[in-house]
Motif scaffolding. Structure first.
Motif, PDB file in Angstrom:
ATOM      1  N   GLU A 151       0.798  -1.223   0.000  1.00  0.00           N
ATOM      2  CA  GLU A 151       0.000   0.000   0.000  1.00  0.00           C
ATOM      3  C   GLU A 151       0.836   1.281   0.000  1.00  0.00           C
ATOM      4  OE1 GLU A 151      -2.769  -0.256   3.198  1.00  0.00           O
ATOM      5  OE2 GLU A 151      -3.889  -1.932   2.311  1.00  0.00           O
ATOM      6  N   ASP A 152       1.982   1.276   0.665  1.00  0.00           N
ATOM      7  CA  ASP A 152       2.756   2.522   0.692  1.00  0.00           C
ATOM      8  C   ASP A 152       3.495   2.711  -0.627  1.00  0.00           C
ATOM      9  OD1 ASP A 152       5.951   1.964   1.295  1.00  0.00           O
ATOM     10  OD2 ASP A 152       4.636   0.350   1.999  1.00  0.00           O
ATOM     11  N   GLN A 153       3.594   3.956  -1.062  1.00  0.00           N
ATOM     12  CA  GLN A 153       4.109   4.283  -2.380  1.00  0.00           C
ATOM     13  C   GLN A 153       5.574   3.892  -2.548  1.00  0.00           C
ATOM     14  OE1 GLN A 153       1.934   5.442  -4.754  1.00  0.00           O
ATOM     15  NE2 GLN A 153       3.612   4.895  -6.110  1.00  0.00           N
ATOM     16  N   SER A 155       7.248   1.355  -1.170  1.00  0.00           N
ATOM     17  CA  SER A 155       7.356  -0.088  -1.405  1.00  0.00           C
ATOM     18  C   SER A 155       6.858  -0.465  -2.794  1.00  0.00           C
ATOM     19  CB  SER A 155       6.565  -0.858  -0.342  1.00  0.00           C
ATOM     20  OG  SER A 155       7.100  -0.634   0.937  1.00  0.00           O
TER      21      SER A 155
END
Length: 301
Positions: A151-153, A155
């Motif tokens: 979900e985090d950009q 990663s």
């Protein structure tokens, strides 16, 4: 009279064998070619008298559909219909075992490779088989990264960078030139040779020979000097070797019926965690491509 006819036959046969032929792809719009690919790669590293062996196995089914016929090129939609990957280590055991059609919602790798299936990319293929352009590889990479569930950009961007090396437009172009880029730009006769090159993780300088031709099939052989020069964040690999190829193609369409590629390369690899110590490394590989009549044929694991 019998001897006279025999002489005529010999003369005609000699004329045919000396005739020059333009070898090339002759594809029709909406033609579909389904290819089964099998590949096995064995990486052997030697350190202080001990060996570490990594074995990578890949098999899959690819579909090539001719979308547009142009004067000197073809626009082709390429889709992965199935893909299985297995990676094992003589020290650590099995590292990966993914069957793309059998999606496992709890397995990130399974979800990533399942998203690869049935998502076409477009390739522009010259009549010699050179892949001039690939469109859609970057969209495919984005789709695969998003399927990871991250979900985090940051990663997601890291995942994209990793996948681009195998499934980005440039990577796909370099990868499948091995299968397609086989024909000369000028007419040839039996035993004539020609050369071409392709690059990427594996750089190959190829020499091809026309060994046989009939109304139905063409037989080619190839030899190549290859260089593998890969530098990643934590590892590097520098090897040189040779490669042998045997091909049977359809004389009418130019598309392969069967192709085998066997190669061996030696050199060194290194890892940052080992302070870039050079490790003697050998890679042996065998890849086959075979035209199949339909998608119901199972893949041989």
């Amino acid at each position: 009279m019998r001897n006279f006819l025999g002489i005529i036959f010999i003369v005609l046969s000699s004329t045919v064998s000396l005739a020059q032929t333009q070898l090339e792809y002759k594809l029709e719009k909406n033609a579909v070619f389904t290819v089964k690919q099998n590949a096995e790669q064995t990486i052997t590293q030697e350190l202080d008298g001990a060996s570490h062996i990594l074995t990578n196995k890949i098999n899959g089914i690819l579909e090539f559909k001719v979308i547009e016929v142009r004067d000197t090129t073809y626009k082709i939609a390429l889709e992965f219909k199935d893909l299985n990957l297995n990676m094992s280590s003589s020290i650590q055991g099995e590292l990966m075992d993914v069957h793309a059609q059998e999606v496992d919602e709890s397995n990130m790798q399974s979800q990533i490779f399942h998203s690869l299936l049935n998502h076409p990319v477009n390739i522009i293929l010259s009549k010699t088989g050179d892949i001039i352009e690939v469109k859609g590889g970057d969209n495919l990479v984005t789709k695969m990264a998003e399927a990871s569930g991250l979900e985090d950009q940051f990663s997601l961007n890291m995942m994209k960078k990793s996948l681009e090396k195998e499934f980005g437009s440039e990577a796909l172009s370099n990868s499948y030139k091995q299968m397609t880029f086989i024909y000369p730009s000028k007419k040839v006769k039996l035993e004539d040779t020609w050369e071409n090159q392709y690059s990427g993780k594996l750089q190959a300088n190829n020499t091809w020979t026309l060994k046989a031709i009939s109304a139905d099939t063409i037989n080619l052989t190839g030899t190549a000097d290859v260089i593998m020069d890969v530098t990643e964040a934590a590892t590097a690999m520098h090897l040189k070797g040779t490669q042998k190829t045997n091909i049977t193609t359809n004389a009418i369409t130019g598309f392969i019926k069967k192709m085998t590629v066997e190669g061996t390369s030696t050199g060194s690899s290194s890892m940052t965690q080992m302070q870039d110590q050079e490790i003697p490394t050998t890679i042996a590989s065998f890849t086959s491509y075979e035209l199949i009549p339909n998608l119901n044929e199972p893949i041989n694991n």
